[in-house]
Design a protein around this motif. Structure first.
Motif, short mmCIF file in Angstrom:
data_model
loop_
_atom_site.label_atom_id
_atom_site.label_comp_id
_atom_site.label_asym_id
_atom_site.label_seq_id
_atom_site.Cartn_x
_atom_site.Cartn_y
_atom_site.Cartn_z
N ASP A 68 4.30 5.54 -5.47
CA ASP A 68 4.34 5.67 -6.98
C ASP A 68 3.21 6.45 -7.40
O ASP A 68 3.38 7.43 -8.31
CB ASP A 68 4.17 4.13 -7.40
CG ASP A 68 5.38 3.25 -7.21
OD1 ASP A 68 6.27 3.89 -6.87
OD2 ASP A 68 4.93 1.97 -7.33
N LYS A 69 2.08 6.58 -6.78
CA LYS A 69 0.79 7.58 -7.32
C LYS A 69 1.24 8.90 -7.07
O LYS A 69 0.99 9.56 -7.94
CB LYS A 69 -0.37 7.03 -6.50
CG LYS A 69 -1.42 7.73 -6.92
CD LYS A 69 -2.79 7.47 -5.98
CE LYS A 69 -4.11 8.15 -6.17
NZ LYS A 69 -5.05 7.65 -5.49
N THR A 70 1.77 8.96 -5.70
CA THR A 70 2.32 10.53 -5.57
C THR A 70 3.28 10.92 -6.44
O THR A 70 3.33 12.05 -7.15
CB THR A 70 3.03 10.75 -4.20
OG1 THR A 70 1.99 10.12 -3.03
CG2 THR A 70 3.20 11.99 -3.54
N GLU B 22 -5.12 11.24 0.33
CA GLU B 22 -5.80 10.74 -0.75
C GLU B 22 -6.91 11.82 -1.16
O GLU B 22 -6.93 11.97 -2.66
CB GLU B 22 -6.98 9.70 -0.39
CG GLU B 22 -5.93 8.34 -0.03
CD GLU B 22 -6.93 7.33 0.59
OE1 GLU B 22 -8.01 7.60 0.71
OE2 GLU B 22 -6.42 6.26 1.08
N LEU C 96 -4.43 14.49 -3.31
CA LEU C 96 -4.03 13.72 -4.46
C LEU C 96 -5.29 13.54 -5.63
O LEU C 96 -4.81 13.88 -6.70
CB LEU C 96 -3.46 12.18 -4.34
CG LEU C 96 -2.13 12.21 -3.65
CD1 LEU C 96 -1.87 10.98 -3.22
CD2 LEU C 96 -0.82 13.05 -4.39
N GLU C 97 -6.33 13.45 -5.05
CA GLU C 97 -7.44 13.35 -5.99
C GLU C 97 -7.78 14.82 -6.68
O GLU C 97 -8.11 14.84 -7.84
CB GLU C 97 -8.75 12.87 -5.27
CG GLU C 97 -10.07 12.64 -6.32
CD GLU C 97 -9.84 11.91 -7.52
OE1 GLU C 97 -9.24 10.91 -7.38
OE2 GLU C 97 -10.47 12.36 -8.32
N ALA D 276 2.46 1.69 -3.50
CA ALA D 276 1.39 2.49 -4.38
C ALA D 276 1.24 3.50 -4.20
O ALA D 276 1.04 4.32 -5.05
CB ALA D 276 0.12 1.55 -4.35
N MET D 277 0.99 4.16 -2.90
CA MET D 277 1.03 5.57 -2.58
C MET D 277 2.23 6.22 -3.03
O MET D 277 2.09 7.45 -3.64
CB MET D 277 0.84 5.76 -1.07
CG MET D 277 -0.53 5.28 -0.31
SD MET D 277 -0.70 5.38 1.28
CE MET D 277 -1.16 7.10 1.39
N ARG E 24 -5.05 15.45 -9.29
CA ARG E 24 -5.33 14.74 -10.37
C ARG E 24 -6.87 15.27 -11.27
O ARG E 24 -6.75 15.42 -12.35
CB ARG E 24 -5.71 13.20 -9.89
CG ARG E 24 -5.79 12.36 -11.39
CD ARG E 24 -5.81 10.94 -11.23
NE ARG E 24 -7.06 10.64 -10.27
CZ ARG E 24 -6.94 9.89 -9.18
NH1 ARG E 24 -5.74 9.39 -8.92
NH2 ARG E 24 -7.91 9.77 -8.36
N ASP F 173 0.83 -1.27 0.08
CA ASP F 173 0.08 0.13 0.11
C ASP F 173 1.10 1.07 -0.10
O ASP F 173 0.65 2.17 -0.80
CB ASP F 173 -0.79 0.28 1.35
CG ASP F 173 -2.01 -1.00 1.14
OD1 ASP F 173 -2.35 -1.51 0.17
OD2 ASP F 173 -2.43 -1.46 2.41
N SER G 53 3.71 10.05 -9.59
CA SER G 53 3.29 10.14 -10.96
C SER G 53 2.42 11.50 -11.06
O SER G 53 2.02 11.76 -12.12
CB SER G 53 2.46 9.00 -11.32
OG SER G 53 1.31 9.10 -10.50
N LEU G 54 1.87 12.00 -9.98
CA LEU G 54 1.03 13.11 -9.95
C LEU G 54 1.76 14.56 -9.49
O LEU G 54 1.22 15.62 -9.51
CB LEU G 54 -0.01 12.96 -8.95
CG LEU G 54 -1.12 11.92 -9.08
CD1 LEU G 54 -2.05 11.77 -7.96
CD2 LEU G 54 -1.81 12.19 -10.64
#
Length: 128
Positions: A15-17, A50, A53-54, A12-13, A57, A9, A19-20
């Motif tokens: 990597d998501k961060t 979350e 980040l949302e 993934a957080m 995005r 988790d 990428s954004l």
């Protein structure tokens, strides 16, 4: 019941961060730090991250740097985030909720107006 974070988790957080956000120094117009110490996470800092980040995005923001820190030493005011706009003093927001974070993004990060009712301090010495 809140789900416990696993290593996967967290990866993934991360990597998501990545990428954004734009992580190079000087490339961002704004920087938002979510305080994710144990006390912050227990108080809901993951929901704040979350939501942040949302919002980034969904709004297509390319110039906002998102980062995390540990405990800021004000555990009873968690969850907290610090917003820094280029050439302005940092503003520490406290007792955030996802709705409050959305408002901070809309008013402070996008429009440059501090949301005084959620702010604890501007800079390192000025108190609201």
């Amino acid at each position: 019941m809140t789900k416990k974070l696993t290593i996967q988790d967290l990866a993934a957080m991360r990597d998501k961060t990545r990428s954004l956000t734009v992580l190079r120094d000087g490339a961002g117009r704004a920087k938002v730090t979510v305080h994710m110490g144990t006390c912050g996470i227990a108080a809901g800092a993951r929901d704040i991250m979350e939501t942040l980040l949302e919002e980034i995005r969904s709004r297509g923001l390319q110039d906002v740097i998102v980062t995390t820190s540990g405990c800021a030493g004000l555990c009873n005011r968690e969850p907290m985030a610090t917003v820094e706009i280029k050439d302005q003093p940092p503003v520490k927001y406290v007792r955030l909720t996802p709705d409050k974070m959305r408002r901070v993004i809309a008013e402070h990060v996008l429009d440059g107006r501090i949301v005084a009712e959620y702010a604890l301090a501007v800079g390192s010495e000025t108190m609201y």
